[in-house]
Scaffold this motif. Structure first.
Motif, PDB file in Angstrom:
ATOM      1  N   ILE A  51       0.856  -1.181   0.000  1.00  0.00           N
ATOM      2  CA  ILE A  51       0.000   0.000   0.000  1.00  0.00           C
ATOM      3  C   ILE A  51       0.896   1.236   0.000  1.00  0.00           C
ATOM      4  CG2 ILE A  51      -1.873   1.211   1.203  1.00  0.00           C
ATOM      5  CD1 ILE A  51      -2.758  -1.569   0.616  1.00  0.00           C
ATOM      6  N   SER A  52       0.838   2.005  -1.034  1.00  0.00           N
ATOM      7  CA  SER A  52       1.731   3.155  -1.111  1.00  0.00           C
ATOM      8  C   SER A  52       0.977   4.475  -0.933  1.00  0.00           C
ATOM      9  CB  SER A  52       2.471   3.157  -2.445  1.00  0.00           C
ATOM     10  OG  SER A  52       1.546   3.323  -3.485  1.00  0.00           O
ATOM     11  N   VAL A  53      -0.358   4.413  -0.953  1.00  0.00           N
ATOM     12  CA  VAL A  53      -1.133   5.650  -0.850  1.00  0.00           C
ATOM     13  C   VAL A  53      -1.974   5.586   0.414  1.00  0.00           C
ATOM     14  CG1 VAL A  53      -2.785   7.137  -2.048  1.00  0.00           C
ATOM     15  CG2 VAL A  53      -1.290   5.654  -3.366  1.00  0.00           C
ATOM     16  N   LYS A  54      -2.092   6.696   1.119  1.00  0.00           N
ATOM     17  CA  LYS A  54      -2.913   6.734   2.336  1.00  0.00           C
ATOM     18  C   LYS A  54      -4.385   6.581   1.977  1.00  0.00           C
ATOM     19  CE  LYS A  54      -1.014   8.961   6.322  1.00  0.00           C
ATOM     20  NZ  LYS A  54      -1.152  10.068   7.235  1.00  0.00           N
ATOM     21  N   GLU A  55      -5.124   5.864   2.823  1.00  0.00           N
ATOM     22  CA  GLU A  55      -6.541   5.660   2.511  1.00  0.00           C
ATOM     23  C   GLU A  55      -7.318   6.971   2.626  1.00  0.00           C
ATOM     24  OE1 GLU A  55      -8.752   2.613   4.541  1.00  0.00           O
ATOM     25  OE2 GLU A  55     -10.263   2.786   2.992  1.00  0.00           O
ATOM     26  N   ASN A  56      -8.198   7.109   1.658  1.00  0.00           N
ATOM     27  CA  ASN A  56      -9.050   8.277   1.603  1.00  0.00           C
ATOM     28  C   ASN A  56     -10.433   7.758   1.218  1.00  0.00           C
ATOM     29  OD1 ASN A  56     -10.517  10.398   0.439  1.00  0.00           O
ATOM     30  ND2 ASN A  56      -8.656  11.500  -0.070  1.00  0.00           N
ATOM     31  N   ASN A  57     -11.452   8.234   1.893  1.00  0.00           N
ATOM     32  CA  ASN A  57     -12.800   7.708   1.655  1.00  0.00           C
ATOM     33  C   ASN A  57     -13.284   7.907   0.228  1.00  0.00           C
ATOM     34  OD1 ASN A  57     -13.884   6.276   3.702  1.00  0.00           O
ATOM     35  ND2 ASN A  57     -14.582   8.078   4.846  1.00  0.00           N
ATOM     36  N   ASP A  58     -12.676   8.818  -0.492  1.00  0.00           N
ATOM     37  CA  ASP A  58     -13.137   9.140  -1.837  1.00  0.00           C
ATOM     38  C   ASP A  58     -12.439   8.335  -2.926  1.00  0.00           C
ATOM     39  OD1 ASP A  58     -14.653  11.002  -0.594  1.00  0.00           O
ATOM     40  OD2 ASP A  58     -13.339  12.696  -1.030  1.00  0.00           O
ATOM     41  N   ILE A  59     -11.498   7.475  -2.528  1.00  0.00           N
ATOM     42  CA  ILE A  59     -10.672   6.790  -3.527  1.00  0.00           C
ATOM     43  C   ILE A  59     -10.995   5.301  -3.587  1.00  0.00           C
ATOM     44  CG2 ILE A  59      -8.286   6.143  -4.079  1.00  0.00           C
ATOM     45  CD1 ILE A  59      -7.386   8.800  -2.983  1.00  0.00           C
ATOM     46  N   VAL A  60     -10.993   4.770  -4.801  1.00  0.00           N
ATOM     47  CA  VAL A  60     -11.208   3.335  -5.011  1.00  0.00           C
ATOM     48  C   VAL A  60      -9.958   2.762  -5.676  1.00  0.00           C
ATOM     49  CG1 VAL A  60     -12.592   1.614  -6.202  1.00  0.00           C
ATOM     50  CG2 VAL A  60     -13.690   3.640  -5.268  1.00  0.00           C
ATOM     51  N   PHE A  61      -9.381   1.737  -5.048  1.00  0.00           N
ATOM     52  CA  PHE A  61      -8.179   1.108  -5.592  1.00  0.00           C
ATOM     53  C   PHE A  61      -8.545  -0.148  -6.379  1.00  0.00           C
ATOM     54  CE2 PHE A  61      -6.601   3.596  -2.064  1.00  0.00           C
ATOM     55  CZ  PHE A  61      -5.433   4.135  -2.562  1.00  0.00           C
ATOM     56  N   SER A  62      -7.547  -0.715  -7.010  1.00  0.00           N
ATOM     57  CA  SER A  62      -7.772  -1.957  -7.747  1.00  0.00           C
ATOM     58  C   SER A  62      -7.888  -3.113  -6.763  1.00  0.00           C
ATOM     59  CB  SER A  62      -6.598  -2.206  -8.700  1.00  0.00           C
ATOM     60  OG  SER A  62      -6.708  -3.492  -9.241  1.00  0.00           O
ATOM     61  N   PRO A  63      -8.806  -4.061  -7.024  1.00  0.00           N
ATOM     62  CA  PRO A  63      -8.906  -5.212  -6.123  1.00  0.00           C
ATOM     63  C   PRO A  63      -7.946  -6.354  -6.487  1.00  0.00           C
ATOM     64  CG  PRO A  63     -10.745  -5.195  -7.644  1.00  0.00           C
ATOM     65  CD  PRO A  63      -9.890  -4.034  -8.016  1.00  0.00           C
ATOM     66  N   ILE A  64      -7.324  -6.270  -7.665  1.00  0.00           N
ATOM     67  CA  ILE A  64      -6.421  -7.370  -8.089  1.00  0.00           C
ATOM     68  C   ILE A  64      -5.175  -6.807  -8.776  1.00  0.00           C
ATOM     69  CG2 ILE A  64      -8.193  -9.160  -8.400  1.00  0.00           C
ATOM     70  CD1 ILE A  64      -7.795  -8.441 -11.520  1.00  0.00           C
ATOM     71  N   PHE A  65      -4.185  -7.687  -8.965  1.00  0.00           N
ATOM     72  CA  PHE A  65      -3.051  -7.358  -9.822  1.00  0.00           C
ATOM     73  C   PHE A  65      -3.485  -7.704 -11.249  1.00  0.00           C
ATOM     74  CE2 PHE A  65      -1.082  -7.953  -5.743  1.00  0.00           C
ATOM     75  CZ  PHE A  65      -0.008  -7.065  -5.740  1.00  0.00           C
ATOM     76  N   GLY A  66      -3.502  -6.772 -12.129  1.00  0.00           N
ATOM     77  CA  GLY A  66      -3.954  -7.093 -13.486  1.00  0.00           C
ATOM     78  C   GLY A  66      -3.881  -5.912 -14.422  1.00  0.00           C
ATOM     79  N   LYS A  67      -4.736  -5.963 -15.423  1.00  0.00           N
ATOM     80  CA  LYS A  67      -4.718  -4.956 -16.474  1.00  0.00           C
ATOM     81  C   LYS A  67      -6.157  -4.543 -16.785  1.00  0.00           C
ATOM     82  CE  LYS A  67      -2.832  -4.738 -21.155  1.00  0.00           C
ATOM     83  NZ  LYS A  67      -2.243  -5.541 -22.223  1.00  0.00           N
ATOM     84  N   VAL A  68      -6.353  -3.257 -17.021  1.00  0.00           N
ATOM     85  CA  VAL A  68      -7.696  -2.775 -17.374  1.00  0.00           C
ATOM     86  C   VAL A  68      -7.968  -3.168 -18.829  1.00  0.00           C
ATOM     87  CG1 VAL A  68      -9.160  -0.738 -17.639  1.00  0.00           C
ATOM     88  CG2 VAL A  68      -7.485  -0.834 -15.784  1.00  0.00           C
ATOM     89  N   ILE A  69      -9.038  -3.905 -19.072  1.00  0.00           N
ATOM     90  CA  ILE A  69      -9.337  -4.283 -20.460  1.00  0.00           C
ATOM     91  C   ILE A  69     -10.548  -3.531 -21.025  1.00  0.00           C
ATOM     92  CG2 ILE A  69      -8.170  -6.521 -20.527  1.00  0.00           C
ATOM     93  CD1 ILE A  69     -10.859  -7.841 -19.927  1.00  0.00           C
ATOM     94  N   LYS A  70     -11.380  -3.017 -20.154  1.00  0.00           N
ATOM     95  CA  LYS A  70     -12.512  -2.241 -20.665  1.00  0.00           C
ATOM     96  C   LYS A  70     -13.071  -1.320 -19.575  1.00  0.00           C
ATOM     97  CE  LYS A  70     -16.751  -2.665 -23.315  1.00  0.00           C
ATOM     98  NZ  LYS A  70     -17.933  -3.454 -23.601  1.00  0.00           N
ATOM     99  N   VAL A  71     -13.503  -0.155 -19.997  1.00  0.00           N
ATOM    100  CA  VAL A  71     -14.179   0.769 -19.084  1.00  0.00           C
ATOM    101  C   VAL A  71     -15.493   1.159 -19.753  1.00  0.00           C
ATOM    102  CG1 VAL A  71     -14.048   3.018 -17.938  1.00  0.00           C
ATOM    103  CG2 VAL A  71     -11.974   1.675 -18.229  1.00  0.00           C
ATOM    104  N   GLY A  72     -16.574   1.135 -19.023  1.00  0.00           N
ATOM    105  CA  GLY A  72     -17.853   1.461 -19.665  1.00  0.00           C
ATOM    106  C   GLY A  72     -18.937   1.835 -18.679  1.00  0.00           C
ATOM    107  N   GLY A  73     -20.095   2.118 -19.205  1.00  0.00           N
ATOM    108  CA  GLY A  73     -21.259   2.481 -18.385  1.00  0.00           C
ATOM    109  C   GLY A  73     -22.066   1.246 -18.023  1.00  0.00           C
ATOM    110  N   GLY A  74     -22.547   1.195 -16.795  1.00  0.00           N
ATOM    111  CA  GLY A  74     -23.269   0.027 -16.317  1.00  0.00           C
ATOM    112  C   GLY A  74     -24.557  -0.252 -17.069  1.00  0.00           C
ATOM    113  N   ALA A  75     -25.155   0.793 -17.653  1.00  0.00           N
ATOM    114  CA  ALA A  75     -26.416   0.610 -18.376  1.00  0.00           C
ATOM    115  C   ALA A  75     -26.233  -0.350 -19.560  1.00  0.00           C
ATOM    116  CB  ALA A  75     -26.918   1.953 -18.870  1.00  0.00           C
ATOM    117  N   ASP A  76     -25.006  -0.465 -20.085  1.00  0.00           N
ATOM    118  CA  ASP A  76     -24.743  -1.402 -21.186  1.00  0.00           C
ATOM    119  C   ASP A  76     -24.855  -2.853 -20.725  1.00  0.00           C
ATOM    120  OD1 ASP A  76     -24.160   0.900 -22.499  1.00  0.00           O
ATOM    121  OD2 ASP A  76     -21.977   0.652 -22.443  1.00  0.00           O
ATOM    122  N   ILE A  77     -24.671  -3.070 -19.436  1.00  0.00           N
ATOM    123  CA  ILE A  77     -24.681  -4.434 -18.890  1.00  0.00           C
ATOM    124  C   ILE A  77     -26.107  -4.831 -18.510  1.00  0.00           C
ATOM    125  CG2 ILE A  77     -23.703  -5.945 -17.095  1.00  0.00           C
ATOM    126  CD1 ILE A  77     -21.601  -4.716 -18.970  1.00  0.00           C
ATOM    127  N   GLY A  78     -26.822  -3.920 -17.888  1.00  0.00           N
ATOM    128  CA  GLY A  78     -28.191  -4.229 -17.469  1.00  0.00           C
ATOM    129  C   GLY A  78     -28.791  -3.032 -16.766  1.00  0.00           C
TER     130      GLY A  78
END
Lengths: 212, 198
Positions: A51-78
């Motif tokens: 953990i290299s960054v101090k926790e802040n309530n406004d920040i969301v970190f990655s839950p896994i070691f990996g690579k971003v393959i797509k970013v999109g809007g949830g309405a496309d899913i359901g």
């Protein structure tokens, strides 16, 4: 608390009880077992601090070691995810197999959705939500709901999730294992702006995925 | 002996959950790619045996009685009757009860909307947990209708599912406290259900 693997309260209490009982009975075999368990717990429970960054309530970190393959809007899913954005992450094959809390939150529950497994290679996930996967529901202190969907593929095993409903996890605490290039779909409320791009490599507790 | 309960929802797809005494899910399974009737018994058995339990270890069962799939809800009714014969306490509630169960002090009227199949949508006006008015409208008229109303609209495939995911323990606890038992909610009369859509 930030650099610990998840251990349930039950496990810790059981360990303490066995230790007290063995000391009371002066059973050397039990004491030896407790010592071995204690050393192993120390080695594995105390993870390398990434953990290299101090926790802040406004920040969301990655839950896994990996690579971003797509970013999109949830309405496309359901329709259900209309108020969310999603980030698809592919787990890095030769990295840590853990799944980590992306922020300090309550583990509401996790559900298994039964269906067909995905075929590899995949550039992106199908829209169909009927594939075999597991869904984790996390609740932030501000009652915000986050969903993490774990899709296992033909080369990856099903994710194993440790916590039980109602448990609380701190940022970076490991709460499951998921190996072999599985795909993680992370739903984040729309009030958070997405700060990652497709193709970006991410690590838990290090790379910020979204910020309010 | 632990006080365990089962949660069964067949209104959209098959959803089964095992609940502990604090009304938290121990395990939860959702199956949407197979017919409910083909798998419901085996999946209930699997859910219980995975935890080393049998049907007789259950103290109660929570059922979601719709609105939803006509055939799915028929299965729910069948399972409920079976559990009652085995003296398992049965509680039931509707999807549209959830906002009221979560906030019984709030007297504001709200609207529940869901797909009623056959090209129609069901609209219910709810106040104090009771249906004030109900209406079936054509799906094509839904956007126009949504513009004309000021009350909050709850949808199963939207806010309502998310509210349940967030506060299901509170909902189930309140259903148990109220000893709520509701009959199946059908969109239409049986005669209309047997009539194909135009």
């Amino acid at each position: 608390m930030n650099n610990r693997t998840y251990l349930s309260y039950g496990t810790v209490i059981l360990f303490c009880l066995v230790l007290i009982a063995s000391l009371y009975m002066m059973n050397w075999y039990l004491i030896l077992i407790c010592l071995v368990y204690g050393v192993l717990a120390f080695l594995f429970y105390r993870r390398k601090n990434f953990i290299s960054v101090k926790e802040n309530n406004d920040i969301v970190f990655s839950p896994i070691f990996g690579k971003v393959i797509k970013v999109g809007g949830g309405a496309d899913i359901g329709k259900r995810y209309a108020d969310f954005n999603f980030i698809d992450l592919r787990h890095a094959l030769f990295e840590d197999i853990g799944i980590f809390f992306p922020f300090s939150s309550e583990f509401s529950f996790h559900r298994k959705i039964k269906g067909n497994r995905l075929f590899l290679p995949l550039k992106k996930l199908p829209k169909n939500e009927k594939n075999l996967h597991q869904e984790i529901v996390l609740i932030k202190e501000s009652s915000e709901l986050f969903f993490i969907k774990l899709y296992s593929t033909f080369v990856s095993s099903q994710a194993i999730i440790f916590p039980t409903s109602g448990d609380y996890g701190y940022l970076g605490a490991q709460f499951g294992v998921f190996s072999g290039a599985g795909i993680v779909r992370f739903f984040i409320p729309k009030k958070y702006s997405i700060l990652c791009q497709e193709g970006q490599k991410v690590t838990p507790g290090n790379n910020i995925l979204a910020k309010k | 002996m632990k006080k365990l309960s089962l949660f069964i929802d067949t209104s959209q797809c098959l959803k089964l959950g095992l609940i502990d005494s604090s009304k938290k899910f121990i395990s939860f399974t959702e199956i949407s790619d197979k017919k409910c009737g083909d798998i419901i018994h085996t999946e209930i058995n699997k859910l219980l045996t995975d935890q080393g339990l049998s049907l007789f270890d259950l103290s109660s069962c929570f059922f979601l009685m719709g609105p939803g799939s006509y055939t799915g809800l028929r299965f729910t009714q069948g399972i409920m009757d079976l559990f009652k014969m085995e003296n398992i306490e049965c509680y039931s509630f509707y999807w549209f009860d959830i906002p009221w169960l979560l906030n019984p002090q709030n007297n504001d009227k709200y609207i529940f909307m869901t797909n009623a199949f056959k090209g129609e949508s069901l609209i219910l006006w709810i106040k104090d947990g009771e249906i004030e008015q109900q209406k079936l409208i054509l799906n094509k008229d839904v956007p126009k209708f949504s513009e004309t109303i000021s009350e909050k609209i709850w949808k199963i495939d939207g806010d309502l599912s998310n509210a349940f995911d967030r506060d299901y323990a509170q909902v189930l606890q309140r259903v148990e406290d109220l000893k709520s038992i509701k009959p199946i909610y059908y969109f239409r009369s049986d005669i209309e259900e047997f009539t194909p859509a135009l």
